[in-house]
Design a protein around this motif. Structure first.
Motif, PDB file in Angstrom:
ATOM      1  N   GLU A 205       0.825  -1.206   0.000  1.00 20.87           N
ATOM      2  CA  GLU A 205       0.000   0.000   0.000  1.00 20.87           C
ATOM      3  C   GLU A 205       0.864   1.263   0.000  1.00 20.87           C
ATOM      4  O   GLU A 205       0.530   2.257  -0.645  1.00 20.87           O
ATOM      5  CB  GLU A 205      -0.930   0.000   1.218  1.00 20.87           C
ATOM      6  CG  GLU A 205      -2.040  -1.029   1.152  1.00 20.87           C
ATOM      7  CD  GLU A 205      -3.049  -0.747   0.034  1.00 20.87           C
ATOM      8  OE1 GLU A 205      -3.271   0.436  -0.286  1.00 20.87           O
ATOM      9  OE2 GLU A 205      -3.589  -1.717  -0.531  1.00 20.87           O
ATOM     10  N   VAL A 206       1.982   1.231   0.747  1.00 24.76           N
ATOM     11  CA  VAL A 206       2.878   2.388   0.772  1.00 24.76           C
ATOM     12  C   VAL A 206       3.438   2.647  -0.626  1.00 24.76           C
ATOM     13  O   VAL A 206       3.585   3.797  -1.055  1.00 24.76           O
ATOM     14  CB  VAL A 206       4.031   2.170   1.782  1.00 24.76           C
ATOM     15  CG1 VAL A 206       5.012   3.351   1.724  1.00 24.76           C
ATOM     16  CG2 VAL A 206       3.489   2.026   3.189  1.00 24.76           C
ATOM     17  N   CYS A 207       3.742   1.593  -1.355  1.00 25.50           N
ATOM     18  CA  CYS A 207       4.249   1.740  -2.721  1.00 25.50           C
ATOM     19  C   CYS A 207       3.229   2.407  -3.638  1.00 25.50           C
ATOM     20  O   CYS A 207       3.594   3.076  -4.610  1.00 25.50           O
ATOM     21  CB  CYS A 207       4.646   0.378  -3.286  1.00 25.50           C
ATOM     22  SG  CYS A 207       6.127  -0.330  -2.557  1.00 25.50           S
ATOM     23  N   LEU A 208       1.949   2.226  -3.322  1.00 28.37           N
ATOM     24  CA  LEU A 208       0.883   2.813  -4.148  1.00 28.37           C
ATOM     25  C   LEU A 208       0.533   4.232  -3.720  1.00 28.37           C
ATOM     26  O   LEU A 208      -0.194   4.934  -4.433  1.00 28.37           O
ATOM     27  CB  LEU A 208      -0.374   1.929  -4.064  1.00 28.37           C
ATOM     28  CG  LEU A 208      -0.242   0.507  -4.635  1.00 28.37           C
ATOM     29  CD1 LEU A 208      -1.520  -0.282  -4.350  1.00 28.37           C
ATOM     30  CD2 LEU A 208       0.054   0.540  -6.127  1.00 28.37           C
ATOM     31  N   ASP A 209       1.029   4.649  -2.548  1.00 27.38           N
ATOM     32  CA  ASP A 209       0.733   5.990  -2.056  1.00 27.38           C
ATOM     33  C   ASP A 209       1.407   7.040  -2.932  1.00 27.38           C
ATOM     34  O   ASP A 209       2.532   6.855  -3.407  1.00 27.38           O
ATOM     35  CB  ASP A 209       1.230   6.133  -0.613  1.00 27.38           C
ATOM     36  CG  ASP A 209       0.855   7.465   0.000  1.00 27.38           C
ATOM     37  OD1 ASP A 209      -0.302   7.611   0.420  1.00 27.38           O
ATOM     38  OD2 ASP A 209       1.720   8.363   0.045  1.00 27.38           O
ATOM     39  N   LEU A 225      -3.313   3.847  11.061  1.00 23.22           N
ATOM     40  CA  LEU A 225      -2.189   3.519  10.182  1.00 23.22           C
ATOM     41  C   LEU A 225      -2.657   3.870   8.772  1.00 23.22           C
ATOM     42  O   LEU A 225      -3.406   3.114   8.150  1.00 23.22           O
ATOM     43  CB  LEU A 225      -1.841   2.028  10.308  1.00 23.22           C
ATOM     44  CG  LEU A 225      -0.641   1.517   9.509  1.00 23.22           C
ATOM     45  CD1 LEU A 225       0.635   2.226   9.929  1.00 23.22           C
ATOM     46  CD2 LEU A 225      -0.484   0.016   9.683  1.00 23.22           C
ATOM     47  N   GLU A 226      -2.223   5.034   8.274  1.00 20.74           N
ATOM     48  CA  GLU A 226      -2.794   5.583   7.052  1.00 20.74           C
ATOM     49  C   GLU A 226      -1.764   5.682   5.930  1.00 20.74           C
ATOM     50  O   GLU A 226      -0.658   6.179   6.123  1.00 20.74           O
ATOM     51  CB  GLU A 226      -3.392   6.962   7.322  1.00 20.74           C
ATOM     52  CG  GLU A 226      -4.534   6.939   8.331  1.00 20.74           C
ATOM     53  CD  GLU A 226      -5.173   8.289   8.529  1.00 20.74           C
ATOM     54  OE1 GLU A 226      -4.599   9.296   8.049  1.00 20.74           O
ATOM     55  OE2 GLU A 226      -6.237   8.371   9.167  1.00 20.74           O
ATOM     56  N   THR A 227      -2.153   5.186   4.757  1.00 26.53           N
ATOM     57  CA  THR A 227      -1.356   5.293   3.550  1.00 26.53           C
ATOM     58  C   THR A 227      -2.259   5.030   2.355  1.00 26.53           C
ATOM     59  O   THR A 227      -3.299   4.363   2.485  1.00 26.53           O
ATOM     60  CB  THR A 227      -0.179   4.290   3.562  1.00 26.53           C
ATOM     61  OG1 THR A 227       0.649   4.544   2.412  1.00 26.53           O
ATOM     62  CG2 THR A 227      -0.655   2.855   3.531  1.00 26.53           C
ATOM     63  N   ASN A 228      -1.904   5.564   1.200  1.00 29.04           N
ATOM     64  CA  ASN A 228      -2.679   5.358  -0.027  1.00 29.04           C
ATOM     65  C   ASN A 228      -4.156   5.706   0.189  1.00 29.04           C
ATOM     66  O   ASN A 228      -5.054   5.005  -0.278  1.00 29.04           O
ATOM     67  CB  ASN A 228      -2.536   3.901  -0.503  1.00 29.04           C
ATOM     68  CG  ASN A 228      -3.054   3.701  -1.913  1.00 29.04           C
ATOM     69  OD1 ASN A 228      -3.090   4.627  -2.705  1.00 29.04           O
ATOM     70  ND2 ASN A 228      -3.460   2.477  -2.218  1.00 29.04           N
ATOM     71  N   ASN A 229      -4.397   6.790   0.960  1.00 33.39           N
ATOM     72  CA  ASN A 229      -5.746   7.294   1.245  1.00 33.39           C
ATOM     73  C   ASN A 229      -6.623   6.274   1.978  1.00 33.39           C
ATOM     74  O   ASN A 229      -7.839   6.259   1.828  1.00 33.39           O
ATOM     75  CB  ASN A 229      -6.446   7.722  -0.056  1.00 33.39           C
ATOM     76  CG  ASN A 229      -5.757   8.880  -0.738  1.00 33.39           C
ATOM     77  OD1 ASN A 229      -5.373   9.845  -0.081  1.00 33.39           O
ATOM     78  ND2 ASN A 229      -5.569   8.785  -2.035  1.00 33.39           N
ATOM     79  N   LYS A 268       8.601   7.240   5.420  1.00 33.54           N
ATOM     80  CA  LYS A 268       8.689   7.248   3.957  1.00 33.54           C
ATOM     81  C   LYS A 268       9.364   5.968   3.476  1.00 33.54           C
ATOM     82  O   LYS A 268      10.265   5.441   4.120  1.00 33.54           O
ATOM     83  CB  LYS A 268       9.483   8.472   3.484  1.00 33.54           C
ATOM     84  CG  LYS A 268       9.483   8.654   1.970  1.00 33.54           C
ATOM     85  CD  LYS A 268      10.105   9.975   1.580  1.00 33.54           C
ATOM     86  CE  LYS A 268      10.084  10.164   0.053  1.00 33.54           C
ATOM     87  NZ  LYS A 268       8.712  10.199  -0.473  1.00 33.54           N
ATOM     88  N   LEU A 269       8.908   5.479   2.330  1.00 36.57           N
ATOM     89  CA  LEU A 269       9.469   4.283   1.717  1.00 36.57           C
ATOM     90  C   LEU A 269      10.933   4.519   1.373  1.00 36.57           C
ATOM     91  O   LEU A 269      11.308   5.579   0.859  1.00 36.57           O
ATOM     92  CB  LEU A 269       8.677   3.950   0.450  1.00 36.57           C
ATOM     93  CG  LEU A 269       9.012   2.629  -0.258  1.00 36.57           C
ATOM     94  CD1 LEU A 269       8.567   1.448   0.597  1.00 36.57           C
ATOM     95  CD2 LEU A 269       8.332   2.594  -1.620  1.00 36.57           C
ATOM     96  N   THR A 270      11.784   3.551   1.667  1.00 34.86           N
ATOM     97  CA  THR A 270      13.201   3.660   1.332  1.00 34.86           C
ATOM     98  C   THR A 270      13.495   2.919   0.022  1.00 34.86           C
ATOM     99  O   THR A 270      12.653   2.175  -0.487  1.00 34.86           O
ATOM    100  CB  THR A 270      14.069   3.045   2.445  1.00 34.86           C
ATOM    101  OG1 THR A 270      13.779   1.637   2.534  1.00 34.86           O
ATOM    102  CG2 THR A 270      13.789   3.710   3.779  1.00 34.86           C
TER     103      THR A 270
END
Length: 281
Positions: A205-209, A225-229, A268-270
């Motif tokens: 999901e983080v990758c899609l944010d 826990l919020e990501t990708n809306n 943030k995604l690394t």
């Protein structure tokens, strides 16, 4: 049958107005040991000045407590309500000194503040002001947690303790590794295979944010826990919450996400995270 286990000292640090919470803290630790110590080969030993200090002359009372109880501690649980405690030569209170020394030593500290009701006539304004000042000083240095009732503290501390034992490096043996031995770099495929189902879902999901970010905020009664809306914890009951929190912290400890502004809330995604995510099916 007997079994070998590594013992970790968990110091409970608080002023004198939190007797119930100190008791609950010990009960939670004992409960964890009863369920997990044999399989994890870990024993958590709750410690405190009232049980692990002994009479000694030749120094200040706080200095002796620091030597006898604080120095051997691997983990510190700090709890505050309306009082900061008795001032020492160096800090506003003994509890605050214990916490600051423990943090300065690079050790794990879990800090809680009680928001439960209190009769105003019993509150010392000067003491309460010190508590609030310390709370504010901590906000810029890490992630704190508040609780409303003793039972709320029991539930939160129990969940947080499980998360820390499952994810924090102190319990993985990294802290005891000889300096001459360099840690083996874990391959992306190995990391991908080690992730829990929840960690995999969060990472995807983080990758899609849009901004490749995820926010994690704890509050009374739960967490977001919020990501990708999406709020990935929406509708999740307390029994399943731990798995998702463990999954999130697994991403952090594996270096797949990193804290953006050192608040423990926005990550943030690394580059490593993108690489591992590309291996997930």
């Amino acid at each position: 049958m007997s079994y070998e286990a590594k013992v970790y000292n968990v110091m409970i640090a608080s002023p004198g107005d939190l007797e119930e919470e100190r008791k609950v803290c010990r009960e939670v630790i004992y409960d964890w040991n009863a369920v997990n110590s044999e399989t994890k080969k870990i024993v958590l030993m709750p410690t405190g000045w009232e049980t692990h200090s002994s009479p000694e002359m030749g120094g200040t009372a706080q200095g002796i407590i620091n030597d006898q109880v604080l120095s051997p501690s691997d983990v510190l649980v700090g709890i505050f309500w309306t009082r900061a405690g008795t001032p020492t030569a160096e800090h506003e209170s003994g509890t605050i000194e214990e916490i600051e020394r423990h943090i300065a030593a690079g050790r794990l500290a879990m800090i809680y503040f009680s928001d439960r009701e209190v009769r105003l006539s019993t509150v010392n304004p000067e003491q309460y002001a010190k508590v609030n000042a310390f709370r504010e000083s901590c906000k810029s240095r890490g992630l704190l947690n508040n609780f409303e009732t003793v039972n709320d503290f029991r539930e939160k501390f129990s969940r947080h303790l499980q998360i820390k034992v499952n994810t924090h490096k102190i319990f993985s043996g990294l802290n005891s590794m000889p300096e001459s031995v360099l840690p083996e770099i874990e391959a992306p495929l190995s990391i991908a295979q080690s992730l829990t189902r929840e960690a995999r879902f969060i990472l995807k999901e983080v990758c899609l944010d849009e901004f490749e970010q995820v926010s994690y905020v704890c509050y009374f009664g739960g967490a977001d826990l919020e990501t990708n809306n999406k709020n990935l914890l929406e509708g999740i009951d307390s029994s399943a919450m731990t798995k998702w929190e463990v999954g999130f912290h697994q991403l952090e400890t594996k270096g797949l996400i990193s804290d953006v502004v050192s608040t423990g809330e926005v990550f943030k995604l690394t580059t490593k995270g993108r690489e591992v995510a590309s291996l997930l099916k």
